[in-house]
Design a protein around this motif. Structure first.
Motif, PDB file in Angstrom:
ATOM      1  N   LEU A 335     -10.562  -5.652  -4.562  1.00 20.68           N
ATOM      2  CA  LEU A 335      -9.196  -5.249  -4.225  1.00 20.68           C
ATOM      3  C   LEU A 335      -9.122  -3.770  -3.869  1.00 20.68           C
ATOM      4  O   LEU A 335      -8.349  -3.380  -2.982  1.00 20.68           O
ATOM      5  CB  LEU A 335      -8.272  -5.557  -5.391  1.00 20.68           C
ATOM      6  CG  LEU A 335      -6.773  -5.351  -5.141  1.00 20.68           C
ATOM      7  CD1 LEU A 335      -6.305  -6.192  -3.958  1.00 20.68           C
ATOM      8  CD2 LEU A 335      -5.971  -5.700  -6.389  1.00 20.68           C
ATOM      9  N   MET A 336      -9.928  -2.948  -4.519  1.00 20.45           N
ATOM     10  CA  MET A 336      -9.911  -1.522  -4.195  1.00 20.45           C
ATOM     11  C   MET A 336     -10.482  -1.252  -2.809  1.00 20.45           C
ATOM     12  O   MET A 336     -10.157  -0.225  -2.186  1.00 20.45           O
ATOM     13  CB  MET A 336     -10.698  -0.735  -5.244  1.00 20.45           C
ATOM     14  CG  MET A 336     -10.068  -0.765  -6.624  1.00 20.45           C
ATOM     15  SD  MET A 336     -10.969   0.206  -7.856  1.00 20.45           S
ATOM     16  CE  MET A 336     -10.495   1.862  -7.366  1.00 20.45           C
ATOM     17  N   LEU A 337     -11.327  -2.144  -2.323  1.00 17.17           N
ATOM     18  CA  LEU A 337     -11.843  -1.998  -0.956  1.00 17.17           C
ATOM     19  C   LEU A 337     -10.868  -2.519   0.089  1.00 17.17           C
ATOM     20  O   LEU A 337     -11.064  -2.292   1.286  1.00 17.17           O
ATOM     21  CB  LEU A 337     -13.172  -2.744  -0.838  1.00 17.17           C
ATOM     22  CG  LEU A 337     -14.330  -2.165  -1.667  1.00 17.17           C
ATOM     23  CD1 LEU A 337     -15.542  -3.087  -1.607  1.00 17.17           C
ATOM     24  CD2 LEU A 337     -14.695  -0.765  -1.158  1.00 17.17           C
ATOM     25  N   ASP A 338      -9.824  -3.193  -0.333  1.00 18.19           N
ATOM     26  CA  ASP A 338      -8.804  -3.723   0.576  1.00 18.19           C
ATOM     27  C   ASP A 338      -7.729  -2.659   0.797  1.00 18.19           C
ATOM     28  O   ASP A 338      -7.125  -2.180  -0.178  1.00 18.19           O
ATOM     29  CB  ASP A 338      -8.190  -4.983  -0.016  1.00 18.19           C
ATOM     30  CG  ASP A 338      -7.277  -5.702   0.965  1.00 18.19           C
ATOM     31  OD1 ASP A 338      -6.859  -5.080   1.963  1.00 18.19           O
ATOM     32  OD2 ASP A 338      -6.968  -6.887   0.724  1.00 18.19           O
ATOM     33  N   PRO A 339      -7.445  -2.283   2.040  1.00 16.21           N
ATOM     34  CA  PRO A 339      -6.425  -1.249   2.287  1.00 16.21           C
ATOM     35  C   PRO A 339      -5.055  -1.602   1.726  1.00 16.21           C
ATOM     36  O   PRO A 339      -4.245  -0.705   1.469  1.00 16.21           O
ATOM     37  CB  PRO A 339      -6.398  -1.150   3.823  1.00 16.21           C
ATOM     38  CG  PRO A 339      -7.744  -1.620   4.261  1.00 16.21           C
ATOM     39  CD  PRO A 339      -8.122  -2.697   3.280  1.00 16.21           C
ATOM     40  N   ARG A 340      -4.780  -2.881   1.538  1.00 22.96           N
ATOM     41  CA  ARG A 340      -3.464  -3.265   1.034  1.00 22.96           C
ATOM     42  C   ARG A 340      -3.237  -2.809  -0.400  1.00 22.96           C
ATOM     43  O   ARG A 340      -2.087  -2.698  -0.841  1.00 22.96           O
ATOM     44  CB  ARG A 340      -3.309  -4.785   1.107  1.00 22.96           C
ATOM     45  CG  ARG A 340      -3.250  -5.331   2.537  1.00 22.96           C
ATOM     46  CD  ARG A 340      -3.194  -6.845   2.528  1.00 22.96           C
ATOM     47  NE  ARG A 340      -4.400  -7.426   1.933  1.00 22.96           N
ATOM     48  CZ  ARG A 340      -4.579  -8.739   1.745  1.00 22.96           C
ATOM     49  NH1 ARG A 340      -3.614  -9.594   2.090  1.00 22.96           N
ATOM     50  NH2 ARG A 340      -5.704  -9.171   1.213  1.00 22.96           N
ATOM     51  N   SER A 341      -4.296  -2.574  -1.130  1.00 24.13           N
ATOM     52  CA  SER A 341      -4.140  -2.122  -2.513  1.00 24.13           C
ATOM     53  C   SER A 341      -3.940  -0.616  -2.620  1.00 24.13           C
ATOM     54  O   SER A 341      -3.565  -0.117  -3.682  1.00 24.13           O
ATOM     55  CB  SER A 341      -5.375  -2.499  -3.323  1.00 24.13           C
ATOM     56  OG  SER A 341      -6.496  -1.727  -2.917  1.00 24.13           O
ATOM     57  N   GLN A 342      -4.188   0.089  -1.549  1.00 20.66           N
ATOM     58  CA  GLN A 342      -4.131   1.537  -1.605  1.00 20.66           C
ATOM     59  C   GLN A 342      -2.701   2.026  -1.426  1.00 20.66           C
ATOM     60  O   GLN A 342      -1.993   1.590  -0.507  1.00 20.66           O
ATOM     61  CB  GLN A 342      -5.039   2.133  -0.528  1.00 20.66           C
ATOM     62  CG  GLN A 342      -6.494   1.719  -0.690  1.00 20.66           C
ATOM     63  CD  GLN A 342      -7.371   2.237   0.431  1.00 20.66           C
ATOM     64  OE1 GLN A 342      -6.936   3.066   1.220  1.00 20.66           O
ATOM     65  NE2 GLN A 342      -8.606   1.764   0.496  1.00 20.66           N
ATOM     66  N   SER A 343      -2.298   2.903  -2.275  1.00 18.96           N
ATOM     67  CA  SER A 343      -0.955   3.481  -2.226  1.00 18.96           C
ATOM     68  C   SER A 343      -1.115   4.991  -2.156  1.00 18.96           C
ATOM     69  O   SER A 343      -0.963   5.699  -3.153  1.00 18.96           O
ATOM     70  CB  SER A 343      -0.148   3.073  -3.461  1.00 18.96           C
ATOM     71  OG  SER A 343       1.159   3.589  -3.398  1.00 18.96           O
ATOM     72  N   ASN A 344      -1.433   5.454  -0.957  1.00 18.09           N
ATOM     73  CA  ASN A 344      -1.783   6.853  -0.768  1.00 18.09           C
ATOM     74  C   ASN A 344      -1.030   7.462   0.405  1.00 18.09           C
ATOM     75  O   ASN A 344      -0.463   6.765   1.247  1.00 18.09           O
ATOM     76  CB  ASN A 344      -3.281   6.991  -0.505  1.00 18.09           C
ATOM     77  CG  ASN A 344      -4.114   6.323  -1.590  1.00 18.09           C
ATOM     78  OD1 ASN A 344      -3.844   6.479  -2.782  1.00 18.09           O
ATOM     79  ND2 ASN A 344      -5.113   5.559  -1.174  1.00 18.09           N
ATOM     80  N   VAL A 345      -1.066   8.768   0.440  1.00 16.70           N
ATOM     81  CA  VAL A 345      -0.595   9.538   1.590  1.00 16.70           C
ATOM     82  C   VAL A 345      -1.790  10.289   2.142  1.00 16.70           C
ATOM     83  O   VAL A 345      -2.459  11.022   1.409  1.00 16.70           O
ATOM     84  CB  VAL A 345       0.526  10.503   1.209  1.00 16.70           C
ATOM     85  CG1 VAL A 345       0.821  11.467   2.350  1.00 16.70           C
ATOM     86  CG2 VAL A 345       1.777   9.743   0.822  1.00 16.70           C
ATOM     87  N   LEU A 346      -2.062  10.094   3.414  1.00 14.89           N
ATOM     88  CA  LEU A 346      -3.202  10.736   4.065  1.00 14.89           C
ATOM     89  C   LEU A 346      -2.721  11.924   4.879  1.00 14.89           C
ATOM     90  O   LEU A 346      -1.878  11.784   5.766  1.00 14.89           O
ATOM     91  CB  LEU A 346      -3.925   9.748   4.973  1.00 14.89           C
ATOM     92  CG  LEU A 346      -5.108  10.304   5.763  1.00 14.89           C
ATOM     93  CD1 LEU A 346      -6.217  10.787   4.822  1.00 14.89           C
ATOM     94  CD2 LEU A 346      -5.629   9.253   6.751  1.00 14.89           C
ATOM     95  N   VAL A 347      -3.278  13.098   4.569  1.00 12.25           N
ATOM     96  CA  VAL A 347      -2.992  14.310   5.324  1.00 12.25           C
ATOM     97  C   VAL A 347      -4.172  14.548   6.243  1.00 12.25           C
ATOM     98  O   VAL A 347      -5.284  14.823   5.777  1.00 12.25           O
ATOM     99  CB  VAL A 347      -2.752  15.516   4.404  1.00 12.25           C
ATOM    100  CG1 VAL A 347      -2.485  16.778   5.230  1.00 12.25           C
ATOM    101  CG2 VAL A 347      -1.596  15.242   3.452  1.00 12.25           C
TER     102      VAL A 347
END
Length: 584
Positions: A335-347
């Motif tokens: 799940l951590m390799l799935d982008p759907r689980s990521q809740s981030n802000v990319l600068v």
């Protein structure tokens, strides 16, 4: 002093004294002799000259013994006042108020003065010894007095001669320990401190017991000792059992930790979700500890094992992940390799703060402009370096300080928390390069201007190879000896930042009509502050520019290709190429 008592002193021998003569005569007198110095007790005769002393009589008879100690008949044998048990009987004389033994003739003794029955007889001592009490009559027994040697349980035993007196050893009917053994003397087994065992009985007026009675008890309470021995065995059994259980417990866990599989959940977890933040530079064990603390995985070792077994496990990046609780380690890695689980802000490198604010609002599900307002209000509390915001004309004090990278941004988090994390990362990056010293090397007044140069390089350069040449262009145009542009940068990127746009086609009229300090076509030198957030490559290029004389550049394809020139004539050729590619 004799063995049977003292001389005529003020204190008599106490009847309980082991050296006292014939124990057991206490309190047996029927009448107290006022002349007796022993308080009413019949005085025992002393050894010495017995020729004038009257002995306590036994019916007036004389007993004679031969040299071998055998009893010789006496003419008074037929009148011997002995009961069937061989005990002497008193002869009453003078009435009940005064008792004496009549016919107290001296009894003859030989060397062995005891017959085979153990009966107490008196042997005479040499005649030169005087009896200090020879003229006194011993008190006889009145008719109302009980027989001192009667068969009652509380009566004293018959007197014993000195050569047969000894202390009887204590008997232990339940066991016979080895001599010198101190097992029973130990306080734990002997019950030391239990005063009730040897305390005098309540009905004992003298408050004591006879030695024979105490010896009859064996000195111990058999039942109490057995109970104490049983308790000792129970304590030992509990201690040994607890030790064995502890060894088994720790042995099992040692085996599980060394050879058994790591504890793990099964399945994809529960319906409850949690956001886990993974910091920069975190390895497998760091990630596993964060997941275990959040309740996602059951053990760190299980996660590390699952990450190593997944071919892409090492690709897990820093950031925030929305995961389920109580997941198997393998499911958590997937799940951590799935982008759907990521809740981030990319600068991204070169990205402006306005774009970052909008991304935070979207990730936190906030109204548009919320983060921008908070940044304008709280920027002084977010950890900016002391040299930041040194120009009052800066449009955004946080511009250039939201360092490129991935940052956790999940629902429920506050915008200022995310911004502060970004500022902290920027400060750490700038501290690594010692910007204050480097700024002076390039003729700049502050580290902030060096960050501004890096932001221009990031905005105008297209590739990594462009960055160093672009940095040289900036420094050459800022020189006072620059007669080509007269210290004006003339960058479209500064004007676009002012307008909040990214337009490469800017009219000359529009440029000349705007007098903002961010308009580098009309103002000399650098803009008031950075126009974006430079990445590490742009910052390194600003610190290490080329030295080839570049002063002009043109994006000839309008997108990705940038070409440089050293003279104005070469610049015009590049401009024609650009016009041709753009249709002008």
């Amino acid at each position: 002093m004799t063995e049977y008592g003292r001389g005529p002193g003020p204190e008599p021998w106490h009847p309980e004294d082991p050296l006292y003569g014939d124990v057991g005569w206490t309190g047996q007198q029927g009448h107290t002799d006022p002349q007796s110095p022993y308080g009413g007790h019949a005085q025992q005769p002393q050894y010495g000259d017995w020729s004038q002393a009257q002995q306590p009589g036994y019916g007036g008879q004389h007993q004679h013994y031969d040299a071998q100690g055998n009893h010789q008949p006496s003419p008074y044998d037929d009148h011997a006042p002995y009961d069937p048990q061989g005990r002497p009987q008193p002869v009453h004389q003078g009435g009940p108020d005064h008792q004496q033994y009549p016919g107290q003739a001296q009894e003859q003794y030989r060397q062995d003065g005891w017959d085979g029955t153990g009966t107490h007889t008196h042997l005479p001592y040499p005649g030169d010894l005087a009896d200090p009490y020879g003229q006194q009559q011993a008190m006889a027994y009145g008719p109302e007095q009980p027989d001192p040697y009667g068969g009652a349980p509380e009566a004293y035993p018959p007197p014993q001669p000195p050569n047969r007196r000894h202390t009887e050893p204590e008997t232990h009917p339940d066991r016979d320990p080895e001599p010198g053994s101190d097992e029973q003397d130990h306080a734990f087994f002997s019950g030391a401190g239990h005063d009730d065992e040897d305390a005098p009985a309540a009905d004992d007026p003298a408050g004591r017991r006879s030695r024979g009675e105490r010896r009859g008890r064996g000195g111990r309470n058999k039942g109490g000792r057995k109970r104490r021995n049983g308790l000792a065995c129970l304590v030992v059994a509990v201690v040994l059992g607890g030790g064995a259980a502890g060894v088994a417990y720790y042995g099992y866990h040692f085996y599980q930790n060394r050879f058994g599989p790591a504890p793990d959940y099964a399945g994809d977890g529960t319906g409850e979700t949690v956001t886990v933040e993974i910091p920069e530079g975190a390895g497998g064990y760091d990630i596993g500890r964060a997941l275990k603390k959040a309740g996602v995985v059951k053990s760190v070792d299980a996660f590390v094992a699952a990450q190593s077994q997944n071919p892409k496990g090492k690709q897990i990046q820093a950031g925030a992940y929305l995961l389920n609780k109580q997941m198997s380690a393998a499911s958590a890695v997937a799940l951590m390799l799935d982008p759907r689980s990521q809740s981030n802000v990319l600068v991204k490198p070169g990205e402006r703060n306005a774009q970052v604010y909008a991304a935070i609002d979207k990730r936190l599900d906030l109204a548009d402009g919320t983060t921008k307002k908070i940044a304008a209000k709280e920027y002084k509390n977010l950890g900016l370096p002391s040299w930041a915001n040194s120009n009052s004309q800066i449009m955004d004090p946080l511009e250039g300080f939201l360092h490129p990278g991935t940052y956790p941004a999940a629902k429920g988090m506050k915008p200022e928390t995310i911004l502060k994390n970004m500022v902290e990362q920027a400060g750490q990056a700038y501290n690594r390069y010692d910007l204050a010293a480097k700024a002076k090397d390039f003729g700049l007044s502050s580290p902030l201007e060096l960050v501004t140069v890096a932001s221009l390089v990031q905005a105008e350069g297209k590739t990594h190879d462009d960055f160093r040449m672009m940095a040289e262009v900036v420094y050459n145009r800022l020189k006072p000896t620059n007669t080509e542009t007269n210290q004006k940068l003339q960058f479209d990127s500064t004007f676009n930042y002012l307008k909040g746009e990214s337009n490469i086609h800017i009219s000359e009229k529009e440029i000349n009509s705007n007098q903002s300090p961010y308009n580098t076509y009309t103002h000399k030198g650098l803009p008031p502050g950075p126009i974006g957030n430079p990445g590490d490559d742009a910052l390194k290029a600003a610190l290490n520019p080329t030295d080839e004389g570049w002063i002009y550049f043109v994006a000839t394809d309008g997108m990705n290709k940038t070409e440089f020139a050293k003279t104005y004539a070469d610049f015009l050729k590049l401009k024609d190429k650009f016009d041709a590619s753009s249709g002008n």
